[in-house]
Enzyme design. Structure first.
Site, PDB file in Angstrom:
ATOM      1  N   ASP A  23      -6.732  -1.555   1.135  1.00 28.64           N
ATOM      2  CA  ASP A  23      -7.100  -0.581   2.171  1.00 28.64           C
ATOM      3  C   ASP A  23      -7.883  -1.334   3.238  1.00 28.64           C
ATOM      4  OD1 ASP A  23      -7.638   1.866   3.445  1.00 28.64           O
ATOM      5  OD2 ASP A  23      -9.528   2.114   2.362  1.00 28.64           O
ATOM      6  N   ARG A  55       0.832  -1.207   0.000  1.00 28.74           N
ATOM      7  CA  ARG A  55       0.000   0.000   0.000  1.00 28.74           C
ATOM      8  C   ARG A  55       0.865   1.254   0.000  1.00 28.74           C
ATOM      9  NH1 ARG A  55      -4.758   2.375   2.678  1.00 28.74           N
ATOM     10  NH2 ARG A  55      -4.682   4.507   1.923  1.00 28.74           N
ATOM     11  N   ARG A  65      -5.334   2.040  -4.707  1.00 29.82           N
ATOM     12  CA  ARG A  65      -4.526   1.338  -3.704  1.00 29.82           C
ATOM     13  C   ARG A  65      -4.593  -0.168  -3.897  1.00 29.82           C
ATOM     14  NH1 ARG A  65      -7.798   3.852   0.592  1.00 29.82           N
ATOM     15  NH2 ARG A  65      -7.196   5.733  -0.493  1.00 29.82           N
ATOM     16  N   ASP A 119      -9.998  -0.685   6.712  1.00 28.50           N
ATOM     17  CA  ASP A 119     -10.585   0.292   7.631  1.00 28.50           C
ATOM     18  C   ASP A 119     -11.226  -0.444   8.802  1.00 28.50           C
ATOM     19  OD1 ASP A 119      -9.870   2.494   6.136  1.00 28.50           O
ATOM     20  OD2 ASP A 119     -11.767   2.576   5.044  1.00 28.50           O
TER      21      ASP A 119
HETATM   22  N1  LIG Z   1     -11.454   3.555  12.154  1.00 26.36           N
HETATM   23  C1  LIG Z   1     -10.308   3.737  11.447  1.00 26.36           C
HETATM   24  N2  LIG Z   1      -9.864   2.784  10.604  1.00 26.36           N
HETATM   25  C2  LIG Z   1      -8.716   2.962   9.892  1.00 26.36           C
HETATM   26  N3  LIG Z   1      -7.936   4.074   9.959  1.00 26.36           N
HETATM   27  C3  LIG Z   1      -8.347   5.046  10.801  1.00 26.36           C
HETATM   28  C4  LIG Z   1      -9.543   4.923  11.572  1.00 26.36           C
HETATM   29  N4  LIG Z   1      -9.694   6.054  12.318  1.00 26.36           N
HETATM   30  C5  LIG Z   1      -8.645   6.846  12.031  1.00 26.36           C
HETATM   31  N5  LIG Z   1      -7.827   6.253  11.119  1.00 26.36           N
HETATM   32  C6  LIG Z   1      -6.590   6.846  10.611  1.00 26.36           C
HETATM   33  O1  LIG Z   1      -6.756   7.182   9.240  1.00 26.36           O
HETATM   34  C7  LIG Z   1      -5.464   7.158   8.664  1.00 26.36           C
HETATM   35  C8  LIG Z   1      -5.542   7.204   7.154  1.00 26.36           C
HETATM   36  O2  LIG Z   1      -6.151   6.030   6.691  1.00 26.36           O
HETATM   37  P1  LIG Z   1      -6.241   5.735   5.132  1.00 26.36           P
HETATM   38  O3  LIG Z   1      -5.070   6.319   4.399  1.00 26.36           O
HETATM   39  O4  LIG Z   1      -6.473   4.258   4.968  1.00 26.36           O
HETATM   40  O5  LIG Z   1      -7.538   6.570   4.738  1.00 26.36           O
HETATM   41  P2  LIG Z   1      -8.402   6.324   3.466  1.00 26.36           P
HETATM   42  O6  LIG Z   1      -8.805   4.879   3.465  1.00 26.36           O
HETATM   43  O7  LIG Z   1      -7.682   6.821   2.241  1.00 26.36           O
HETATM   44  O8  LIG Z   1      -9.678   7.235   3.681  1.00 26.36           O
HETATM   45  P3  LIG Z   1     -10.905   6.965   4.644  1.00 26.36           P
HETATM   46  O9  LIG Z   1     -10.399   7.181   6.030  1.00 26.36           O
HETATM   47  O10 LIG Z   1     -11.930   7.966   4.200  1.00 26.36           O
HETATM   48  O11 LIG Z   1     -11.361   5.534   4.422  1.00 26.36           O
HETATM   49  C9  LIG Z   1      -4.821   5.930   9.263  1.00 26.36           C
HETATM   50  O12 LIG Z   1      -3.414   6.016   9.286  1.00 26.36           O
HETATM   51  C10 LIG Z   1      -5.393   5.892  10.683  1.00 26.36           C
HETATM   52  O13 LIG Z   1      -4.494   6.406  11.655  1.00 26.36           O
HETATM   53  N1  LIG Z   2     -15.653   2.183  -4.418  1.00 27.26           N
HETATM   54  C1  LIG Z   2     -14.774   2.581  -3.503  1.00 27.26           C
HETATM   55  N2  LIG Z   2     -14.417   3.866  -3.450  1.00 27.26           N
HETATM   56  C2  LIG Z   2     -13.528   4.270  -2.491  1.00 27.26           C
HETATM   57  C3  LIG Z   2     -12.975   3.337  -1.587  1.00 27.26           C
HETATM   58  C4  LIG Z   2     -13.354   1.980  -1.688  1.00 27.26           C
HETATM   59  O1  LIG Z   2     -12.889   1.093  -0.914  1.00 27.26           O
HETATM   60  N3  LIG Z   2     -14.272   1.644  -2.655  1.00 27.26           N
HETATM   61  N4  LIG Z   2     -12.118   3.742  -0.619  1.00 27.26           N
HETATM   62  C5  LIG Z   2     -11.833   5.016  -0.487  1.00 27.26           C
HETATM   63  C6  LIG Z   2     -10.997   5.467   0.652  1.00 27.26           C
HETATM   64  O2  LIG Z   2     -11.189   4.706   1.778  1.00 27.26           O
HETATM   65  C7  LIG Z   2     -12.301   6.044  -1.414  1.00 27.26           C
HETATM   66  N5  LIG Z   2     -13.196   5.560  -2.407  1.00 27.26           N
END
Ligand SMILES: Nc1ncnc2c1ncn2[C@@H]1O[C@H](COP(=O)(O)OP(=O)(O)OP(=O)(O)O)[C@@H](O)[C@H]1O
Ligand SMILES: Nc1nc2c(c(=O)[nH]1)N=C(CO)CN2
Length: 182
Positions: free
Chosen positions: A103, A91, A100, A105
């Protein structure tokens, strides 16, 4: 960051997404790496969905899914393991919401609501995202005590646009401990 452990096991839910490389292989590898951690047992996997990119349109379609797990790790330690897993699988963070290889979450951890610089629980955007809720609805048990099941289904019923989320494949991932019969 220090890895903390807690003694009691909690149920947790993780959303997975990938839109670069062999998406299915990478998602399954991520699940295996998590399951191999001594503090994590993967309990259930959702179906895999192909989804239109949200937030940054000029990128390939994603494959999204969700998993339920049992963990003895504290939420911050679980997030550390997830971030390490993303790194192992290549990643890179270049564009916010951009393409990516994988990912991860952390959506929800039983009994934990928190907001720190590194971790917010429940995940702050999970109830806005059909690409998270549709897979999650596959694996949250009906009688689930925290109300997560009801909330996921209520939000999904009222969501105007779930059009960008298409069933792709069942997930046939099997835990190594089940494969080896241990
Ligand atoms: N519930 C959570 N799950 C994952 N990451 C989190 C969470 N809450 C805060 N973070 C923080 O968010 C930071 C950035 O995560 P990441 O780069 O995967 O975001 P993203 O997937 O691009 O966007 P989004 O957060 O909208 O899904 C991580 O390094 C982490 O510290
Ligand atoms: N369809 C889709 N779109 C995204 C996704 C994802 O997992 N699926 N993740 C993102 C950042 O977390 C931003 N946009």
């Amino acid at each position: 960051m220090t890895i903390q452990t807690s003694t009691e096991a909690s149920e947790a839910y993780i959303a997975l997404g990938a839109n670069l490389g062999d998406r299915e292989a990478t998602l399954k590898e991520a699940i295996s790496l998590l399951d191999e951690h001594p503090g994590i047992t993967v309990l259930r996997c959702s179906n895999m969905y192909e989804t239109d990119p949200v937030g940054y349109a000029d990128q390939p379609d994603f494959v999204n899914m969700a998993i339920a797990l049992q963990t003895t790790l504290a939420p911050e330690a679980l997030l550390d393991v997830m971030l390490q897993t993303e790194q192992v699988l290549g990643r890179e963070r270049i564009i916010r919401w951009g393409p990516r290889t994988v990912d991860l979450d952390l959506l929800w951890v039983e009994g934990h609501q928190l907001s720190t610089a590194h971790l917010i629980l429940p995940h702050p955007r999970m109830f806005e995202r059909a690409f998270v809720l549709v897979p999650l609805a596959d694996i949250v048990p009906t009688g689930e005590a925290s109300g997560l099941y009801r909330r996921v289904h209520d939000v999904l019923e009222q969501m105007d646009d779930k059009g960008g989320v298409r069933f792709w494949k069942a997930c046939n991932w099997v835990s190594a401990s089940v494969r080896s019969g241990s």
